[in-house]
Enzyme design. Structure first.
Site, mmCIF file in Angstrom:
data_model
loop_
_atom_site.group_PDB
_atom_site.id
_atom_site.type_symbol
_atom_site.label_atom_id
_atom_site.label_comp_id
_atom_site.label_asym_id
_atom_site.label_seq_id
_atom_site.Cartn_x
_atom_site.Cartn_y
_atom_site.Cartn_z
ATOM 1 N N ARG A 143 -3.351 6.559 -0.185
ATOM 2 C CA ARG A 143 -3.813 7.742 0.536
ATOM 3 C C ARG A 143 -2.783 8.449 1.384
ATOM 4 O O ARG A 143 -3.000 9.595 1.766
ATOM 5 C CB ARG A 143 -5.030 7.377 1.382
ATOM 6 C CG ARG A 143 -6.273 7.262 0.518
ATOM 7 C CD ARG A 143 -7.431 6.763 1.311
ATOM 8 N NE ARG A 143 -7.133 5.427 1.803
ATOM 9 C CZ ARG A 143 -7.929 4.726 2.595
ATOM 10 N NH1 ARG A 143 -9.053 5.260 3.009
ATOM 11 N NH2 ARG A 143 -7.603 3.514 2.978
ATOM 12 N N ASP A 181 -6.326 -3.184 -7.763
ATOM 13 C CA ASP A 181 -6.942 -3.726 -6.562
ATOM 14 C C ASP A 181 -7.266 -5.192 -6.789
ATOM 15 O O ASP A 181 -7.470 -5.618 -7.935
ATOM 16 C CB ASP A 181 -8.213 -2.960 -6.178
ATOM 17 C CG ASP A 181 -8.612 -3.266 -4.736
ATOM 18 O OD1 ASP A 181 -8.078 -2.611 -3.825
ATOM 19 O OD2 ASP A 181 -9.424 -4.175 -4.519
ATOM 20 N N TYR A 191 -14.814 -11.484 0.566
ATOM 21 C CA TYR A 191 -15.537 -10.256 0.178
ATOM 22 C C TYR A 191 -16.798 -10.571 -0.608
ATOM 23 O O TYR A 191 -17.825 -9.919 -0.454
ATOM 24 C CB TYR A 191 -14.644 -9.335 -0.657
ATOM 25 C CG TYR A 191 -13.604 -8.614 0.168
ATOM 26 C CD1 TYR A 191 -13.974 -7.650 1.100
ATOM 27 C CD2 TYR A 191 -12.253 -8.889 0.012
ATOM 28 C CE1 TYR A 191 -13.017 -6.995 1.864
ATOM 29 C CE2 TYR A 191 -11.296 -8.231 0.770
ATOM 30 C CZ TYR A 191 -11.681 -7.293 1.694
ATOM 31 O OH TYR A 191 -10.748 -6.646 2.447
ATOM 32 N N ARG A 198 0.811 -1.220 0.000
ATOM 33 C CA ARG A 198 0.000 0.000 0.000
ATOM 34 C C ARG A 198 0.853 1.282 0.000
ATOM 35 O O ARG A 198 0.451 2.288 0.577
ATOM 36 C CB ARG A 198 -0.959 0.034 1.194
ATOM 37 C CG ARG A 198 -2.044 -1.023 1.132
ATOM 38 C CD ARG A 198 -3.044 -0.689 0.031
ATOM 39 N NE ARG A 198 -4.090 -1.695 -0.038
ATOM 40 C CZ ARG A 198 -5.257 -1.579 0.573
ATOM 41 N NH1 ARG A 198 -5.544 -0.516 1.272
ATOM 42 N NH2 ARG A 198 -6.147 -2.520 0.451
ATOM 43 N N ARG A 226 -6.051 11.515 -8.049
ATOM 44 C CA ARG A 226 -7.278 10.719 -8.097
ATOM 45 C C ARG A 226 -8.531 11.506 -7.765
ATOM 46 O O ARG A 226 -9.620 10.943 -7.743
ATOM 47 C CB ARG A 226 -7.150 9.538 -7.139
ATOM 48 C CG ARG A 226 -7.246 8.186 -7.836
ATOM 49 C CD ARG A 226 -7.781 7.139 -6.906
ATOM 50 N NE ARG A 226 -9.149 7.425 -6.520
ATOM 51 C CZ ARG A 226 -9.690 7.088 -5.363
ATOM 52 N NH1 ARG A 226 -8.977 6.468 -4.458
ATOM 53 N NH2 ARG A 226 -10.949 7.380 -5.096
#
Ligand code: CP3
Length: 342
Positions: free
Chosen positions: A27, A72, A148, A23, A36
């Protein structure tokens, strides 16, 4: 020129330690937020120039040894036609969770209509990535994807997914097989376009017992690797109880911060280790971080080779300056001297 990550994945020690962060793109970087803004997460993964730019941002800023492809684990589901989104601050959300035999039967054929944008993004990255850095591709392992898909959104204990596994193993096997096929396709598209190594993320496998993992999950994780010709890293959290099973067929295993690397090296003696700086230490001040990082490196000497990483992903609130400084600190460590001191 040595490509440190690839040398390490061949089990060879390099004078300077290879380092990258799960990661690292995302962010914690203001340039990511800027690039983005107003674009949805999954949409951004399907825009080659943007995905390439975001992939390269942490390499430029932190001088890490690997670029991890900005995408992703849910992207192959979208490419296969599943109604999936990534909700800001929540994570993957499915339009219709897959809970019954019929839901699994109704899944689209596990093929991609068009994965040209993925291949294009990878080619753009390779064209710009310095030749001493490695481009890593990745995919989600079938269990983490299925968790998920069945839950329909992030979940702590994956109760519904695990219940399906026990209540209807045939449906479960069909679902995992579907997941293995799409993740395998996703890996192959990345490799054919230029990814030099891959990581299989089974982030939530640790919620399984060894027996359940071996029976209901491992065969499908192995199938995800069919015809994969580049070095492979297998990552999960809370995986002590079956790290040896995870290592089989992979050049390297990723270890979370809960298992010291010397202990991991006893569990999987011939496997390259990746990890396992506790992400919490990124918020603990430089002295504590350096002492911890040095301890991780020393324990990592028990493995044939060691790729330094965090135990899990970079937290979004991380000060990027701390990561840049940490890479420089790790690159300055003289491994030969460290060995002599032992
Ligand atoms: O920098 C990188 O590591 C490359 C890109 C990458 C992303 N996701 C981008 C992303 C990678 C390798 C992943 C893998 C991934 N995705 C995993 C396995 C790794 C892990 O952390 O265990 C998992 C479980 C997912 C599913 C997923 N996608 C989650 C749980 C989330 C977080 C939800 C949230 O917002 O906290 C996402 C969203 C996501 N994937 C973001 C990024 C940069 C955040 C999107 C945003 O900016 O809002």
């Amino acid at each position: 020129m040595t490509i440190r990550i690839l040398e390490a994945l061949r089990g060879q020690r390099t004078p300077t330690l290879p380092v990258w962060f799960m990661r690292q793109a995302g962010r914690s970087l203001p340039e990511y937020q800027q690039a983005r803004k107003d674009i949805k997460m999954l949409d951004s993964c399907l825009m080659p120039e943007l995905a390439a730019e975001i992939t390269l941002q942490p390499v430029r800023r932190h001088n890490v040894d690997a670029a991890i492809f900005f995408s992703d684990i849910m992207v192959p589901l979208r490419l296969a036609g599943v109604d999936v989104d990534i909700a800001p601050g929540v994570g993957p959300v499915l339009g219709s969770p897959i809970r019954s035999r019929q839901d699994v039967k109704n899944l689209p054929t596990p093929t991609f209509d068009d994965a040209g944008m993925i291949a294009e993004a990878i080619r753009l990255i390779r064209a710009e990535l310095p030749t001493d850095k490695t481009l890593l591709g990745f995919a989600g392992a079938p269990f983490t994807l299925a968790a998920y898909m069945v839950e329909g959104r992030p979940s702590k204990d994956h109760l519904r997914a695990r219940a399906l596994m026990y209540s209807d193993p045939t449906t479960w096997n069909t679902l995992l097989s579907w997941c293995a096929t799409v993740s395998n396709l996703f890996l192959r598209v990345q490799i054919e376009a230029g990814a030099q190594g891959v990581q299989l993320f089974d982030s939530w496998a640790g919620s399984l017992s060894r027996t359940a993992y071996e029976t209901y999950v491992l065969p499908y994780s192995r199938r995800t690797l069919e015809e994969i010709t580049v070095p492979r890293i297998h990552f999960g959290t809370y995986t002590n109880q079956f790290l040896d099973l995870m290592a089989h067929g992979f050049e390297a295993v990723g270890v979370d911060h809960r298992t010291p690397l010397d202990e991991a090296a006893r569990l999987v003696p011939d496997t390259v280790l990746q990890g396992n700086i506790d992400p919490a230490l990124l918020f603990a001040g430089q002295d504590a971080l350096h002492a911890h990082a040095l301890d991780v490196v020393r324990r990592g000497l028990a493995a044939p080779a060691h790729i330094v990483n965090l135990g899990h992903g970079v937290p979004p609130t991380t000060d990027p300056g701390v990561l840049t400084e940490l890479v420089a600190f790790l690159h300055d460590i003289e491994i030969d001297k460290l060995t002599e001191e032992e």
